[in-house]
Scaffold this motif. Structure first.
Motif, PDB file in Angstrom:
ATOM      1  N   GLU A   1       5.795   7.380  10.960  1.00 48.62           N
ATOM      2  CA  GLU A   1       6.736   6.498  10.251  1.00 48.62           C
ATOM      3  C   GLU A   1       5.966   5.402   9.506  1.00 48.62           C
ATOM      4  OE1 GLU A   1       9.580   5.360  13.273  1.00 48.62           O
ATOM      5  OE2 GLU A   1      10.762   7.165  12.935  1.00 48.62           O
ATOM      6  N   ALA A   2       4.883   4.935  10.117  1.00 46.02           N
ATOM      7  CA  ALA A   2       4.081   3.900   9.450  1.00 46.02           C
ATOM      8  C   ALA A   2       3.402   4.487   8.213  1.00 46.02           C
ATOM      9  CB  ALA A   2       3.037   3.338  10.415  1.00 46.02           C
ATOM     10  N   VAL A   3       2.783   5.660   8.363  1.00 44.39           N
ATOM     11  CA  VAL A   3       2.060   6.266   7.236  1.00 44.39           C
ATOM     12  C   VAL A   3       3.042   6.615   6.112  1.00 44.39           C
ATOM     13  CG1 VAL A   3       0.710   8.280   6.492  1.00 44.39           C
ATOM     14  CG2 VAL A   3       0.237   7.214   8.715  1.00 44.39           C
ATOM     15  N   MET A   4       4.092   7.364   6.458  1.00 45.23           N
ATOM     16  CA  MET A   4       5.008   7.844   5.425  1.00 45.23           C
ATOM     17  C   MET A   4       5.847   6.700   4.857  1.00 45.23           C
ATOM     18  SD  MET A   4       4.069  10.839   5.037  1.00 45.23           S
ATOM     19  CE  MET A   4       5.237  11.060   3.701  1.00 45.23           C
TER      20      MET A   4
ATOM     21  N   GLY B   1       7.977   4.213  -4.619  1.00 44.13           N
ATOM     22  CA  GLY B   1       9.356   3.932  -5.028  1.00 44.13           C
ATOM     23  C   GLY B   1      10.323   5.036  -4.647  1.00 44.13           C
ATOM     24  N   PHE B   2       9.992   5.752  -3.595  1.00 43.32           N
ATOM     25  CA  PHE B   2      10.852   6.850  -3.139  1.00 43.32           C
ATOM     26  C   PHE B   2      11.745   6.279  -2.048  1.00 43.32           C
ATOM     27  CE2 PHE B   2      11.706  10.579  -0.453  1.00 43.32           C
ATOM     28  CZ  PHE B   2      12.074  11.512  -1.407  1.00 43.32           C
ATOM     29  N   GLU B   3      13.045   6.230  -2.339  1.00 39.23           N
ATOM     30  CA  GLU B   3      13.933   5.480  -1.456  1.00 39.23           C
ATOM     31  C   GLU B   3      14.453   6.281  -0.285  1.00 39.23           C
ATOM     32  OE1 GLU B   3      16.914   3.013  -3.250  1.00 39.23           O
ATOM     33  OE2 GLU B   3      15.547   2.619  -4.930  1.00 39.23           O
ATOM     34  N   VAL B   4      13.935   5.958   0.892  1.00 37.66           N
ATOM     35  CA  VAL B   4      14.515   6.476   2.133  1.00 37.66           C
ATOM     36  C   VAL B   4      14.803   5.259   3.006  1.00 37.66           C
ATOM     37  CG1 VAL B   4      13.335   8.715   2.167  1.00 37.66           C
ATOM     38  CG2 VAL B   4      12.224   6.737   3.182  1.00 37.66           C
ATOM     39  N   ALA B   5      15.631   5.471   4.023  1.00 35.20           N
ATOM     40  CA  ALA B   5      15.927   4.364   4.929  1.00 35.20           C
ATOM     41  C   ALA B   5      14.620   3.879   5.543  1.00 35.20           C
ATOM     42  CB  ALA B   5      16.870   4.850   6.016  1.00 35.20           C
ATOM     43  N   PRO B   6      14.510   2.568   5.805  1.00 33.12           N
ATOM     44  CA  PRO B   6      13.274   2.096   6.444  1.00 33.12           C
ATOM     45  C   PRO B   6      13.178   2.650   7.866  1.00 33.12           C
ATOM     46  CG  PRO B   6      14.898   0.316   6.281  1.00 33.12           C
ATOM     47  CD  PRO B   6      15.488   1.496   5.581  1.00 33.12           C
ATOM     48  N   PRO B   7      11.948   2.935   8.373  1.00 34.62           N
ATOM     49  CA  PRO B   7      11.811   3.416   9.747  1.00 34.62           C
ATOM     50  C   PRO B   7      12.279   2.342  10.730  1.00 34.62           C
ATOM     51  CG  PRO B   7       9.706   3.492   8.537  1.00 34.62           C
ATOM     52  CD  PRO B   7      10.686   2.792   7.671  1.00 34.62           C
ATOM     53  N   PRO B   8      12.633   2.662  11.971  1.00 28.95           N
ATOM     54  CA  PRO B   8      12.573   3.998  12.565  1.00 28.95           C
ATOM     55  C   PRO B   8      13.651   4.934  12.016  1.00 28.95           C
ATOM     56  CG  PRO B   8      13.560   2.423  14.095  1.00 28.95           C
ATOM     57  CD  PRO B   8      13.076   1.630  12.924  1.00 28.95           C
ATOM     58  N   TRP B   9      13.266   6.205  11.868  1.00 25.51           N
ATOM     59  CA  TRP B   9      14.185   7.196  11.323  1.00 25.51           C
ATOM     60  C   TRP B   9      14.985   7.839  12.447  1.00 25.51           C
ATOM     61  CZ3 TRP B   9       9.311   8.660   8.272  1.00 25.51           C
ATOM     62  CH2 TRP B   9       9.219   7.824   7.139  1.00 25.51           C
ATOM     63  N   PRO B  10      16.218   8.246  12.124  1.00 23.83           N
ATOM     64  CA  PRO B  10      17.075   8.816  13.171  1.00 23.83           C
ATOM     65  C   PRO B  10      16.475  10.084  13.786  1.00 23.83           C
ATOM     66  CG  PRO B  10      18.120   8.960  10.993  1.00 23.83           C
ATOM     67  CD  PRO B  10      16.860   8.196  10.817  1.00 23.83           C
ATOM     68  N   ARG B  11      16.843  10.329  15.025  1.00 18.27           N
ATOM     69  CA  ARG B  11      16.393  11.557  15.698  1.00 18.27           C
ATOM     70  C   ARG B  11      17.621  12.386  16.042  1.00 18.27           C
ATOM     71  NH1 ARG B  11      11.741   9.213  19.850  1.00 18.27           N
ATOM     72  NH2 ARG B  11      10.961   7.642  18.386  1.00 18.27           N
ATOM     73  N   MET B  12      17.541  13.656  15.810  1.00 22.96           N
ATOM     74  CA  MET B  12      18.635  14.565  16.116  1.00 22.96           C
ATOM     75  C   MET B  12      18.060  15.670  16.996  1.00 22.96           C
ATOM     76  SD  MET B  12      20.960  16.755  13.418  1.00 22.96           S
ATOM     77  CE  MET B  12      21.754  15.382  12.615  1.00 22.96           C
TER      78      MET B  12
END
Ligand code: ASP
Length: 589
Positions: A261-264, A272-283
């Motif tokens: 999560e830190a690297v990506m 400028g690639f918009e994803v939610a800030p970490p931590p990312w959800p786990r399924m």
């Protein structure tokens, strides 16, 4: 480009760096003729280097000889030109060009290399047949779009290295000539001259080497590793590909997840690639499969799967009843109000069948009593129809798609249909990106064809549970990172105890002799004190393609293979001389 070139006989500045601040000064540039325009007397050349484009102007009065030479210039000729930077007339300013306020009035011109007419116009770029572009990749790479993609790839790798270096990781290279590394694909083999009849295998991944590095006390390792898997080429798959390969000692799942999560996170933010800030959800795997049919769900749109087993438990309709009796499932999706023709429905059935289903049940929900218009409507009772409708939240006009089979097949077929509908009806919200971890994978699955258990990730993945029970119930300490429905990374905590590794080999039908022959070096290393360890591999090509919004990973690889798996540039693979074969102890069949 940040640094100017060292001034030499070819250039003292980059084309793209010439702005009005330099007006009145003399300079020299070099590059390729991008375009030539003759304007009554004046000749204009757009000159291109990696930094951008600058306009050269040739005046017939002030530099008649040079003007004469400029007449002969053609697209892609390589030149060096010197002159004076001058402001353009206000009406000639090009606001779309970084250098659009100036031009270079040339008084010296040297042609360094002539170019034949290129086999395709570079401006047409993406519209040109891909094989033609790949065959002439050195021309294709000159296109500004391709240069930007190569620069993007470089930046992504540089960022990955920067973050990992900052966290004390060591970059270590591992062999390309090695033994088979089981990742579930076919190996590329390299015949060994020094031992006729024996072969090296190209690594499917550096899996065992990175584990040996942990046993070797390196603690934190990474590598931009080339992997080779002899599989059919697809838009997101190539025979050889690159991954960011990582391994760490004395860690658990959360450490690897936090690291990635830190690297990506930094990679995405910088680009400028918009994803939610970490931590990312786990399924969990189970949730992904039950809601989306597969373990790499595209969660940017609905159309989720629903299980119909309960409401159809007593059905007399053979297709459903048989599937349920055989331990399979009946699942469906509500595709919404879709007005599809019979031929479209046949097309959807075809997709389901390509993914292993024996057929597809389709139904349109009718107004009266919410019955169905469907070839199978007459086989279900009114109560069953109503129950299925309610389970699928169906209203009048909705199209329902139902598949009955064993659970994996149903998941694959419905997930393929879901993606097809998502694309066809533009349901995917492309303005956003969804990233999530999939965790709690099963460790093993039963390979019905081979009649044996197989490792779901690879045989070195640590089981999360005791191995004494039913292998189907054992979970793996594995995790995948999924971006917009594409797996961009995956890894696991590894087995670090020899007895557990031997047990897993046995379960997978790899007896002690075979285990020793193939993986003796690992088992041996495990004998002398292996730390708990684990890691991950991130698919570099897919990550860069996603950031660049490219369908095909070939666009972000400098020299990719074509869709056929062959290389139109070098002609590889190619036959070899009989003498070469003899030397290797090989004979053609
Ligand atoms: N070797 C795995 C792969 O290439 C990744 C890992 O387990 O770290 O998919």
């Amino acid at each position: 480009m940040k640094h100017g070139p060292r001034p030499n006989g070819y250039r003292d500045t980059w084309c793209g760096h010439l702005t009005s601040e330099r007006a009145g000064t003399s300079t020299r540039v070099a590059g390729w003729v991008h375009r030539r325009r003759d304007h009554g007397g004046l000749i204009f050349i757009d000159l291109r280097d990696r930094s951008g484009i600058v306009q050269l102007v040739f005046h017939p009065e002030t530099a008649p000889q040079v003007h004469q030479k400029a007449h002969a210039l053609r697209a892609e000729d390589v030149i060096t030109a010197a002159g004076t930077v001058s402001r353009r007339e206000p009406e000639n300013v090009n606001p779309n060009l970084a250098t659009g306020e100036i031009e270079l009035a040339v008084n010296e011109l040297e042609v360094l290399a002539d170019a034949d007419t290129p086999p395709f116009p570079l401006e047409e770029g993406d519209a040109v047949d891909e094989n033609l572009r790949l065959r002439h990749r050195s021309l294709d790479l000159r296109r500004p779009e391709m240069q930007e993609l190569m620069a993007l790839r470089h930046r992504v790798v540089a960022t990955m290295r920067e973050v990992l270096n900052g966290r004390d990781f060591l970059e270590v290279e591992t062999p390309e000539l090695t033994r088979s590394t089981p990742e579930g694909a076919r190996d590329y083999l390299v015949p060994a001259r020094i031992q006729p009849g024996s072969f090296y295998a190209l690594p499917q991944s550096p899996q065992l080497f990175k584990q040996l590095l942990m046993i070797g006390g390196l603690e934190r390792y990474y590598q931009i590793a080339r992997c080779f898997r002899d599989e059919d080429t697809r838009a997101d798959r190539q025979p050889e590909f690159s991954q960011l390969d990582v391994e760490m000692a004395f860690i658990d799942e959360d450490d690897v997840i936090e690291l990635i999560e830190a690297v990506m996170g930094v990679v995405f933010e910088r680009e400028g690639f918009e994803v939610a800030p970490p931590p990312w959800p786990r399924m969990t795997f189970a949730e992904a499969v039950s809601r989306y049919g597969i373990d790499r769900p595209d969660t940017r749109f609905g159309l989720e799967l629903r299980d119909l087993g309960e409401v159809l438990a007593r059905t007399e309709f053979k297709v459903f009843a048989n599937a349920l009796a055989g331990g399979g499932v009946v699942r469906g999706i509500n595709a919404g109000p879709r007005d599809l023709a019979r031929s479209d429905l046949d097309g959807l059935t075809e997709i389901a069948m390509q993914h292993g289903a024996k057929g597809l049940v389709w139904a349109f929900v009718e107004p009266e009593a919410r019955g169905w218009r469907s070839p199978i409507a007459k086989f279900l009772t009114a109560e069953e129809l109503a129950a299925v409708n309610s389970r699928l939240d169906a209203s009048e006009g909705d199209l329902l798609l139902i598949v009955a089979d064993e659970v994996t097949t149903v998941g694959q077929a419905l997930s393929a249909l879901r993606m097809e509908l998502g694309r066809r009806f533009d349901l995917i919200d492309r303005s956003r990106h969804d990233i999530l971890w999939v965790v709690d994978f099963p460790a093993f699955f039963w390979d019905a064809e081979e009649q044996r258990w197989d490792a779901a990730h690879h045989p070195f993945t640590a089981p999360a549970d005791e191995l004494s029970g039913d292998p189907a119930e054992v979970k793996a300490r594995a995790y995948d990172l999924v971006l917009d429905g594409s797996e961009i990374g995956g890894g696991s905590i590894r087995i670090h105890r020899r007895d557990v590794q031997e047990h897993v080999f046995e379960l997978l039908g790899i007896g002690p002799e075979k285990a020793n022959e193939r993986f003796g070096f690992l088992l041996d290393a495990l004998r002398y004190g292996a730390p708990p360890h684990g890691g991950i591999a991130m698919g570099l090509d897919r990550i860069v393609a996603a950031i660049a919004a490219r369908e095909s990973i070939r666009d972000v690889i400098a020299f990719p293979k074509a869709a056929s798996g062959a290389d139109p540039l070098t002609g590889a693979p190619a036959p070899v001389d009989a003498a070469q074969l003899r030397e290797l102890g090989l004979r053609q069949l």
